[in-house]
Design an enzyme around this catalytic site. Structure first.
Site, mmCIF file in Angstrom:
data_model
loop_
_atom_site.group_PDB
_atom_site.id
_atom_site.type_symbol
_atom_site.label_atom_id
_atom_site.label_comp_id
_atom_site.label_asym_id
_atom_site.label_seq_id
_atom_site.Cartn_x
_atom_site.Cartn_y
_atom_site.Cartn_z
ATOM 1 C CG HIS A 143 -5.958 -2.336 -0.024
ATOM 2 N ND1 HIS A 143 -4.849 -2.098 -1.251
ATOM 3 C CD2 HIS A 143 -5.415 -1.644 0.884
ATOM 4 C CE1 HIS A 143 -4.209 -1.266 -1.012
ATOM 5 N NE2 HIS A 143 -4.321 -0.767 0.541
ATOM 6 C CD GLU A 202 -2.470 -2.722 -4.050
ATOM 7 O OE1 GLU A 202 -3.540 -2.671 -4.008
ATOM 8 O OE2 GLU A 202 -1.347 -2.075 -3.378
ATOM 9 C CB SER A 244 -0.847 -0.029 1.133
ATOM 10 O OG SER A 244 -2.044 0.892 0.874
#
Length: 343
Positions: A313, A245, A143
């Site tokens: 996630h 992502e 992230s």
């Protein structure tokens, strides 16, 4: 006192406004030799640091400590874990000092960020890459920690790992994939997708452009990848397998970020693409679906590309080693490492 000593001694009362820019002036981009960190063993010390956002809920630190213990490791909290400066997990110097201390500590063998959020990009001009190169450690995170995973790989040559932060909803799949990558000197080989009780994949793949490709693996969170463009920490995709992502993004925003990468010629020079999970948010009634956006941008490139890599996630994620050579088969939706990630 030299510049490096000065930076290390800066305290909260020093202001800090100008401090990160001091090191930027002398930073040059080179391509260092690939540096594999020593493999992690059961019983090793694992540092937990907080380079990104602050704690959002009670119990995050306890959750992180328990997760690291469940890996068979000994957790060691950074001195400033739990600090807060607005939305950040402490002032920049507090967070970067914890990171440097973890790399310098000879007992620490692996480093986990506590969580994501926002803030790691603020630390990039302050990173001591010489210190990190002298003390290679496995660094695992995802992230917002994309900024660190990419920069440590680019400037220190360190194989880094796009995998779970310490505070995460760990599953057996996530845990097993992490340990087989950072505790095993041999090539992991096929990075298999998670399956349900009846043997069906939990994340089915979609072929965008069939074919096979090979090259060093690079990538992370799409928003953070795009943020590097135009900076000294700009992602280098030449001849590489790019994965990405993202979470809570609408199709038009994904389109905008991919177009930015395309305009910067980051897509045209890559060898192939392995796309992870993207959680879509609907902001408009006339939104295209995600698959249409992906096809529109990647089909004209004619390079192997597929969707369905278990990263992002979602509960079950792979630990992906950046800098290590991999092969993809976009028709079958397969990702395989061809060399070990740790020494």
């Amino acid at each position: 006192m030299n510049r490096k000593s000065f930076l290390k001694r800066i305290t909260l009362g020093s202001g800090l406004i100008f401090a990160p820019f001091v090191k930027t002036e002398s930073k040059t981009r080179t391509t260092p030799a690939l540096l594999r960190p020593p493999r992690v063993r059961q019983g090793d010390v694992a540092a937990i640091v907080s380079p990104a956002g602050n704690l959002s809920t009670n119990g995050e630190v306890e959750n992180a400590v328990n997760a690291v213990r469940a890996l068979g490791l000994q957790p060691r909290l950074g001195a400033n874990v739990g600090s807060r400066w607005g939305y950040l997990g402490g002032r920049d110097t507090e967070r970067v000092n914890d990171l440097h201390d973890a790399f310098a500590d000879p007992e620490v063998k692996v480093i986990f960020p506590l969580r994501g959020g926002y803030g790691t990009s603020r630390l990039l001009p302050m990173l001591d890459f010489e210190l990190i190169t002298r003390n290679p450690k496995a660094f695992v995170g995802f992230s917002d920690n994309t900024s660190l995973v990419l920069s440590l790989n680019a400037y220190a040559g360190l194989v880094t790992f796009y995998g779970p932060n310490a505070h995460f909803d760990w599953t057996n799949y996530t845990r097993q994939n992490l340990t087989r990558v950072i505790m095993n000197q041999q090539p992991v080989g096929l990075m298999e997708n998670p399956v349900s009780g009846n043997g069906r994949p939990l994340l089915a793949h979609t072929t965008i452009v069939p074919g096979r490709a090979a090259g060093p693996l690079i990538g992370g969170n799409l928003s953070l990848i795009v943020q590097t463009l135009g900076t000294p920490w700009e992602i280098d995709t030449r001849g590489k397998i790019l994965f990405f992502e993202d979470v809570n993004e609408s199709p038009y925003r994904i389109d905008r970020m991919l177009t930015h990468l395309w305009l910067a010629r980051k897509l045209q020079v890559a060898a192939g693409f392995a796309i992870g999970h993207i959680t879509v948010r609907r902001d408009r009634n006339d939104d295209l679906d995600l698959a249409s956006v992906i096809r529109d941008r990647f089909e004209p490139l004619g390079k192997p590309c597929y969707m369905g890599v278990p990263t992002g996630h979602v509960p079950n994620i792979l630990t992906l080693p950046l800098g290590v050579n991999v092969e993809i088969d976009a028709h079958r939706g397969l990702l395989r490492t061809t060399e070990g990630a740790v020494a």
